[in-house]
Design a protein around this motif. Structure first.
Motif, short mmCIF file in Angstrom:
data_model
loop_
_atom_site.label_atom_id
_atom_site.label_comp_id
_atom_site.label_asym_id
_atom_site.label_seq_id
_atom_site.Cartn_x
_atom_site.Cartn_y
_atom_site.Cartn_z
N SER A 128 0.84 -1.20 0.00
CA SER A 128 0.00 0.00 0.00
C SER A 128 0.88 1.25 0.00
O SER A 128 0.52 2.27 -0.59
N GLN A 129 2.05 1.16 0.62
CA GLN A 129 2.96 2.31 0.61
C GLN A 129 3.41 2.61 -0.82
O GLN A 129 3.50 3.77 -1.23
N VAL A 161 16.39 6.35 10.53
CA VAL A 161 16.02 4.93 10.61
C VAL A 161 16.52 4.12 9.42
O VAL A 161 16.72 2.92 9.52
N ASN A 203 8.64 4.65 12.38
CA ASN A 203 7.98 3.34 12.37
C ASN A 203 6.48 3.47 12.62
O ASN A 203 5.67 2.78 11.99
N LEU A 251 4.52 6.06 11.99
CA LEU A 251 3.83 6.63 10.83
C LEU A 251 3.59 5.57 9.76
O LEU A 251 2.49 5.46 9.21
N LYS A 252 4.62 4.79 9.47
CA LYS A 252 4.48 3.78 8.42
C LYS A 252 3.53 2.66 8.86
O LYS A 252 2.79 2.11 8.03
N PHE A 311 0.38 2.72 6.54
CA PHE A 311 0.45 1.65 5.53
C PHE A 311 0.47 0.25 6.11
O PHE A 311 0.58 -0.73 5.37
N LYS A 336 2.88 -0.95 7.58
CA LYS A 336 4.22 -1.46 7.29
C LYS A 336 4.99 -1.71 8.59
O LYS A 336 4.98 -0.88 9.50
#
Lengths: 472, 377
Positions: free
Chosen positions: A404-405, A461, B78, B80-81, B85, B87
């Motif tokens: 989805s990203q 990160v 982390n 936010l993703k 999403f 993720k």
């Protein structure tokens, strides 16, 4: 050191910026030069000597040319500089390619290949060589006088924001700013600079790298064989977005960093994917390279002043060399030839047809031609490119697996690439800002705060994020 | 308006300098990150390492890793993703259905993607059987414990992407078959938990952990201790269960994989049932605690964390973690020092316990089989 690395963002940039702002304006060129040399020496410690020595040689030659009146002598010195700069570029960038090709010919004829120690490529040599040539040629053409101080020549060549991946700043575009840019030492310029830097960093980290990860997985010999047709098309489009957002992000960051130091660098991109022809594409894509090629190669070759045939020949030469400039490989030469072919066809008939068809047809057709070129650009060999073309046109099943990203980023990249209104919004903000309404600048500042915080989180990160154009 | 611009500029500049200021002040922002491996230290700075760019590469990695703002920034990223999403920024961790997290090796092992083949497994079991026979002849015992695996226990919650991948014969199934046919005493805790799955009062696997739940741990401990008593024909210390407590937040590492996602928001709400196994205060004099060497993985580690071996095994017992590191009951860790290669030392033990989950069984037993086989042949 890349602009999106932790070392640059968290250490180099704040230290340099504070030092630059703390330096009295008359001495700021020294700070800028020290920062630039430190920046280059970090990544290419041995080649810093090549950069400094060849820049000093150009300084000497340009001053000589500037003082001479005899046109023959002036031309001789110009050719010395051209030979020196192209010789260095040829040795460092193309010697391996040349020897490899000669060796494969020798092997084909049953002879022993020549022994050769591989030459390492100095980072950014394609960019700073063009700037050095621009300096000497502009002085030769009396477009601008030679600089008095070696420090300023070094600063023009080595200025770190644009040193390793452009924009290619022609000497006459920046000559006056090298010593007189006090009018740009103001808050507005700096906030605009940080805003531009933040936008560039975000484009790189949140769009280019996400698109790049998908392309990286797909552009492997084994993986290409498993791609469905739909996946192959999505991936090459993702790569088109990656290279655009990667390279334009670098240019944004370079322009932004330049503004922080009081410089105004030329723009490098102007929504290239909305082009209705390849001719238009090259007016919107890597504008500073096109301008350089036009000024220092196409026009000296005669441009379009010597008849149609010679014009076509000149275009081909420019684009073959432009391809070769991007990389010492036959795939890049073919890529250049591919664009050159369409430019010639457009001069002959295609541009009229595309114009008649209207932009709803000409833009997709141009984008298709550009995509086909990107296959050559991305593939690591002609064999891989051939395999990818097969994947694109074998019309297999419609099937894809993307996160989805990926889809979110792909859609965002498409929207930004094909919607110039977004770019115009930025110009409109600038208009408001120039009208001295503080809302726009406050908005840009606040936007920079949010975007920088998000970018910091990504830089902290994730791993190494090289820019694609670093290798050129 | 100039003041507004100055404030904006100062704020942006402060943000730009904030990570460096945190570094200078030594202030660490955010909770420590879990599961990150430090990058290698840079070599000593020399002209050679500098000119080849090696030192700079290491230094850049270190600069990122040692950033004091990194824990907060990484968690922000982390989160936010994860929120936008879904993720997961963790190595080989996958989101399954109904919010269950899985570690990749358990999925791949369950699907048979790392299958070693029947011949290789039969050969390994034959060697283990030979070792077990030799131990028995010298008065020791071997117990092979097939620990559980989350994917085998609840394949219905595997990530959707694995729905279309057919399950093939896996290592666990073939090992189980050959072990049960051999003379090696075997305890299949995988099957034990599967049998309890529909009737257990509380969850045997929670959403955020790769290991069994604390509730399952106490059940398997009980079975393990009874099996050891039967095998050794000895009574282990008497014990009783403490009161059962049910909570919606995990204690310690009971939501271990969720914690390894390093999100801003901590705590995965689920059903966590805890009770303790306590030794009866009145033990018969000279109560028996066997000397045990355990060759095992992190599933045995959960027993160590719950201090089960500390209560029931001799103080000299050792845990050979992945047969790569020796762990004592008082919490010390050593690299293997050759003790494991001395037949006398092996024979001193009452029990050699192999404790291995289905995700790792393909690598059984990390070199121990060959080492012990050579000792006795």
């Amino acid at each position: 050191m890349v602009f999106s690395s932790a070392l640059f963002v968290f250490y180099f940039l704040p230290v340099f910026l504070l030092a630059y702002l703390a330096t009295p304006p008359p001495c700021r060129n020294w700070t800028a030069l020290a920062g630039s040399l430190a920046f280059y020496a970090w990544g290419a410690p041995l080649f810093i000597f090549v950069l400094i020595a060849s820049s000093l040689a150009d300084h000497f030659i340009a001053r000589k040319i500037g003082r001479l009146y005899d046109s023959t002598l002036r031309r001789r010195w110009l050719w010395v500089s051209i030979a020196l700069n192209l010789g260095l570029l040829g040795y460092f960038k193309y010697a391996n390619f040349f020897v490899e090709n000669i060796n494969s010919l020798l092997v084909n004829f049953g002879a022993q290949p020549a022994k050769w120690a591989e030459v390492a490529l100095p980072i950014g040599i394609s960019f700073f060589t063009f700037q050095k040539l621009s300096y000497v040629i502009d002085v030769y053409n009396r477009r601008m006088p030679a600089l008095e101080k070696a420090r300023d020549v070094l600063l023009y060549i080595a200025l770190f924001p644009q040193l390793i991946a452009g924009p290619i700043v022609r000497y006459h575009e920046i000559a006056e700013q090298l010593n007189r840019r006090s009018q740009n030492y103001n808050l507005n310029h700096r906030i605009n600079g940080l805003f531009r830097f933040a936008v560039g960093l975000a484009k790189k980290l949140f769009i280019a790298d996400v698109m790049g990860a998908a392309a990286e997985d797909a552009f492997q010999m084994e993986a290409i064989g498993n791609l469905s047709t739909s996946e192959a098309w999505i991936i090459i489009t993702a790569y088109a977005f990656q290279i655009y957002f990667d390279f334009s992000a670098y240019s944004d960051m370079a322009i932004g960093l330049g503004k922080l130091m009081g410089f105004d660098f030329p723009e490098n991109f102007n929504f290239p994917y909305i082009s209705g022809s390849i001719t238009e594409f090259w007016r919107r894509w890597h504008i500073t390279l096109s301008n350089w090629m036009r000024d220092y190669l196409y026009i000296p070759l005669g441009g379009n002043r010597r008849g149609r045939r010679r014009t076509f020949f000149n275009l081909w030469i420019v684009f073959l060399l432009s391809g070769l400039w991007h990389g010492a490989a036959w795939a890049f030469v073919l890529w250049g030839a591919w664009h050159g072919l369409f430019l010639v066809m457009e001069k002959l008939f295609l541009q009229r047809w595309l114009k008649a068809a209207g932009r709803w047809i000409s833009v997709p057709v141009t984008f298709f031609v550009v995509l086909m070129g990107w296959v050559l650009f991305r593939a690591e060999s002609l064999e891989m490119a051939g395999k990818y073309y097969q994947a694109l046109f074998r019309w297999q099943e419609v099937e894809w697996h993307f996160s989805s990203q990926f889809w979110f980023t792909f859609t965002l990249a498409a929207l930004i690439s094909f919607t110039p209104a977004l770019g115009r919004l930025s110009y409109q903000l600038d208009e408001v800002y120039h009208s001295r309404i503080g809302l726009a600048i406050t908005g840009k500042g606040a936007f920079s705060l949010v975007i920088l915080a998000l970018c910091f989180s990504e830089v902290a990160v994730s791993g190494f994020h090289p820019f694609i154009y670093f290798r050129f | 308006m100039l003041i507004v611009k100055r404030v904006v500029w100062t704020l942006v500049l402060l943000l730009l300098c904030a990570p460096m200021l945190l570094q200078l002040s030594g202030t660490i922002l955010g909770r420590p990150l879990k599961g990150w491996q430090p990058p290698p230290e840079p070599d000593t700075l020399s002209w050679e390492s500098w000119s080849e760019g090696q030192w700079q590469g290491y230094a850049e990695e270190q600069a990122r890793y040692r950033l004091n703002a990194r824990p907060f920034l990484a968690r922000l990223n982390n989160q936010l993703k994860y929120s936008l999403f879904g993720k997961l920024n963790a190595h080989n961790i996958f989101m399954g259905k109904n919010g269950y997290l899985y570690e990749g090796i358990y999925i791949w092992s369950y699907l048979g993607m790392d299958y070693q083949g029947e011949e290789s497994i039969a050969e390994n079991v034959a060697m283990l059987e030979s070792i077990a026979d030799s131990l028995k002849a010298n008065g020791s015992q071997m117990l092979f414990v097939l620990a559980s695996g989350k994917a085998t226990f609840m394949p219905e919650n595997l990530p959707p992407r694995y729905d279309t991948i057919p399950k093939r014969t896996n290592n666990y199934e073939t090992y189980r078959q050959h072990l049960l046919q051999s003379s090696i005493p075997t305890l299949d805790l995988n099957q034990y938990l599967l049998d309890m799955k529909d009737t257990a009062s509380y969850k045997l696997y929670t959403k955020g952990n790769t290991h069994w739940s604390a509730y399952a741990l106490y059940s398997v401990t009980d079975t393990l201790l009874r099996t050891i008593e039967q095998l050794l024909h000895k009574d282990l210390p008497d014990y009783y269960y403490g009161p059962l407590v049910v909570e919606d937040q995990a204690r310690g590492l009971d939501d271990g994989i969720f914690q390894s996602l390093n999100l801003l928001w901590t705590g995965l709400k689920d059903e966590y049932a805890y009770r303790d196994i306590l030794l009866n205060p009145e033990q018969p004099p000279g109560v028996y605690r066997p000397k045990v060497w355990v060759i095992g993985d992190s599933f045995y580690g959960t027993l160590m964390d719950a201090r089960i071996p500390h209560r029931f095994f001799s103080d000299s017992s050792l845990f050979f973690y992945y047969f790569n590191e020796m762990r004592t009951l008082d919490g010390r860790h050593y690299p293997l020092d050759g003790t494991e290669k001395q037949r006398r030392e092996v024979e001193k033990q009452d029990l050699i316990l192999i404790f291995i989950t289905d995700g790792n069984i393909g690598a059984c037993c990390w070199g121990m089989t060959g080492t012990f086989f050579n000792l006795f042949n």
